[in-house]
Design a protein around this motif. Structure first.
Motif, PDB file in Angstrom:
ATOM      1  N   CYS A 137       0.831  -1.163  -0.457  1.00  0.00           N
ATOM      2  CA  CYS A 137      -0.012   0.339   0.311  1.00  0.00           C
ATOM      3  C   CYS A 137       1.081   0.856  -0.141  1.00  0.00           C
ATOM      4  O   CYS A 137       0.773   2.824   0.304  1.00  0.00           O
ATOM      5  N   HIS A 212      -8.682  -1.746  -1.418  1.00  0.00           N
ATOM      6  CA  HIS A 212      -8.726  -0.667  -2.483  1.00  0.00           C
ATOM      7  C   HIS A 212      -9.942  -0.361  -3.167  1.00  0.00           C
ATOM      8  O   HIS A 212     -10.242   0.586  -3.468  1.00  0.00           O
ATOM      9  N   LEU A 213     -10.576  -1.514  -3.620  1.00  0.00           N
ATOM     10  CA  LEU A 213     -12.334  -0.964  -3.871  1.00  0.00           C
ATOM     11  C   LEU A 213     -12.988  -0.003  -3.010  1.00  0.00           C
ATOM     12  O   LEU A 213     -13.694   0.812  -3.330  1.00  0.00           O
ATOM     13  N   ASN A 215     -12.521   2.044  -1.432  1.00  0.00           N
ATOM     14  CA  ASN A 215     -11.193   3.202  -0.907  1.00  0.00           C
ATOM     15  C   ASN A 215     -10.850   4.096   0.234  1.00  0.00           C
ATOM     16  O   ASN A 215     -10.605   4.906   1.064  1.00  0.00           O
ATOM     17  N   LEU A 216     -10.650   2.872   1.048  1.00  0.00           N
ATOM     18  CA  LEU A 216     -10.113   2.912   2.416  1.00  0.00           C
ATOM     19  C   LEU A 216      -8.639   3.899   2.687  1.00  0.00           C
ATOM     20  O   LEU A 216      -7.701   3.573   1.588  1.00  0.00           O
ATOM     21  N   GLN A 217      -8.902   4.196   3.350  1.00  0.00           N
ATOM     22  CA  GLN A 217      -7.634   5.371   4.272  1.00  0.00           C
ATOM     23  C   GLN A 217      -6.421   3.823   4.336  1.00  0.00           C
ATOM     24  O   GLN A 217      -6.929   3.469   4.886  1.00  0.00           O
ATOM     25  N   PRO A 219      -5.166   0.799   3.271  1.00  0.00           N
ATOM     26  CA  PRO A 219      -6.584  -0.633   3.231  1.00  0.00           C
ATOM     27  C   PRO A 219      -5.206  -1.605   4.144  1.00  0.00           C
ATOM     28  O   PRO A 219      -5.736  -2.383   4.488  1.00  0.00           O
ATOM     29  N   ASN A 323     -11.693   0.038   8.911  1.00  0.00           N
ATOM     30  CA  ASN A 323     -10.504  -0.696   7.766  1.00  0.00           C
ATOM     31  C   ASN A 323     -10.530  -1.459   9.676  1.00  0.00           C
ATOM     32  O   ASN A 323     -10.637  -3.141   8.718  1.00  0.00           O
TER      33      ASN A 323
END
Length: 362
Positions: A137, A212-213, A215-217, A219, A323
């Motif tokens: 990441c 990722h999909l 859009n988590l900070q 991930p 998360n």
């Protein structure tokens, strides 16, 4: 009904019970020392990001086995190589999140199978997967790749040296070590190991791609949380661990907010990280939920130490919560599949069929 009430009462009592531990104070102290030195060197040279990266290698200390000196040396060197390989692999494929997730899943399958095959002590494959997840990441920068790998390598060399010195001079002399062979004991249930490793790899992929999909900070928190829960020894242990993880995370996020508000400069943050590392390694073998309360702020401070949003802790806390919550749920499902005998047997049968078909094809 009375039986259910009795079970719940016992579980509540267990939740508040501090377990006994055979771990000596040397290991937590050594782990916190190997965390502090790179961290404060990074602070001194105004390269705190490099310091936080190098100090992640301190987890090598946790892999020191209760065996003779030659076995300890082999284990430490193997883990050192594994740490560098995991981080390098994650960095190399971080330019594309889909490819990165596939590579991470493949690596997780391989490293988990290796740790099962050689029956490595806990934490097993966890920290190798964690390092690869964090690296995957990281924004891809080909020009700085060798610098990052080099910084981690320096941290690994320092931690490995400390581990070897510890093995030489600090470990108490024992008349009898657990040495069934000159090398680590090999686990012979190859199909069961393969089935478990395949499930681990699949859920590492699912957790990575989900982060990722959505859009988590950062991930990688989803993957780390998922892997943590799946490492339970049984379905009961996994459910218990996931509950402890979520409760501990709630408390940990609260303590993280307080620590972020209190610590306004890098020096106090470095001191806080060192203390938290010592507390975690002392408590984790006694009470997982209580350790998770300290683990959450440690990892937040360590990974976000140079984040501009550190002055706005509410945003960081909110991102971490979702998360960790998503990762814990995925880990609960993955752990259930690992310890479900029907699923495991079907996976083993499919592995055997694939192997036979592959031999016929050749």
């Amino acid at each position: 009904m009375n039986k259910l009430i009795t079970i719940l009462t016992n579980e509540i009592k267990l939740f508040f019970k501090i377990q006994k531990s055979e771990r000596e104070w040397h290991i937590p102290f050594l782990a916190s020392f190997c965390t502090a030195v790179p961290l404060f060197l990074g602070l001194y040279f105004n390269k705190i990001t490099y310091g936080s990266l190098a100090c992640m290698s301190a987890f090598i200390i946790l892999y020191i086995p209760n065996k003779s000196l030659p076995i300890k040396m082999i284990t430490i060197l193997a883990c050192s190589f594994g740490f560098m390989f995991a981080y390098t692999l994650g960095l190399l494929f971080s330019f594309n999140f889909l490819l990165s997730s596939i590579v991470l899943a493949s690596f997780s399958f391989f490293i988990h199978w290796i740790t099962l095959y050689f029956k490595m002590k806990s934490p097993g494959s966890f920290f190798f997967i964690m390092l690869a997840s964090i690296a995957s990441c990281t924004p891809f920068e080909l020009g700085s790749l060798y610098i990052k790998v080099g910084i981690l390598a320096l941290g690994v060399m320092f931690a490995a040296t400390c581990a070897l010195i510890y093995s030489f001079f600090i470990t108490k002399t024992k008349s009898k070590f657990d040495n069934s062979s000159i090398f680590l004991e090999i686990h012979k249930s190859k199909y069961k190991n393969l089935a478990e490793s395949i499930i681990i790899g699949i859920f590492v992929f699912i957790s990575s791609i989900s982060g990722h999909l959505l859009n988590l900070q950062n991930p990688y928190w989803v993957t780390i949380s998922c892997t943590t829960i799946m490492m339970g020894a049984s379905i009961y242990h996994i459910i218990k661990k996931s509950i402890y993880r979520i409760v501990g995370t709630f408390l940990g996020l609260g303590s993280s907010l307080i620590l972020l508000l209190i610590n306004k400069n890098l020096f106090t943050i470095c001191i806080t990280i060192t203390i938290l590392q010592f507390l975690i390694e002392t408590i984790v073998v006694r009470h997982y939920a209580l350790a998770a309360m300290f683990f959450t702020p440690l990892t937040i401070l360590l990974t976000e130490i140079n984040n501009p949003q550190l002055t706005n802790p509410q945003l960081i806390i909110s991102a971490r919560f979702w998360n960790i919550f998503l990762g814990s749920l995925l880990g609960l499902v993955g752990g259930f599949l690992i310890h479900n005998e029907k699923v495991k047997q079907k996976t083993i049968i499919q592995i055997r069929k694939t192997r036979i078909a592959f031999k016929k094809f050749n």
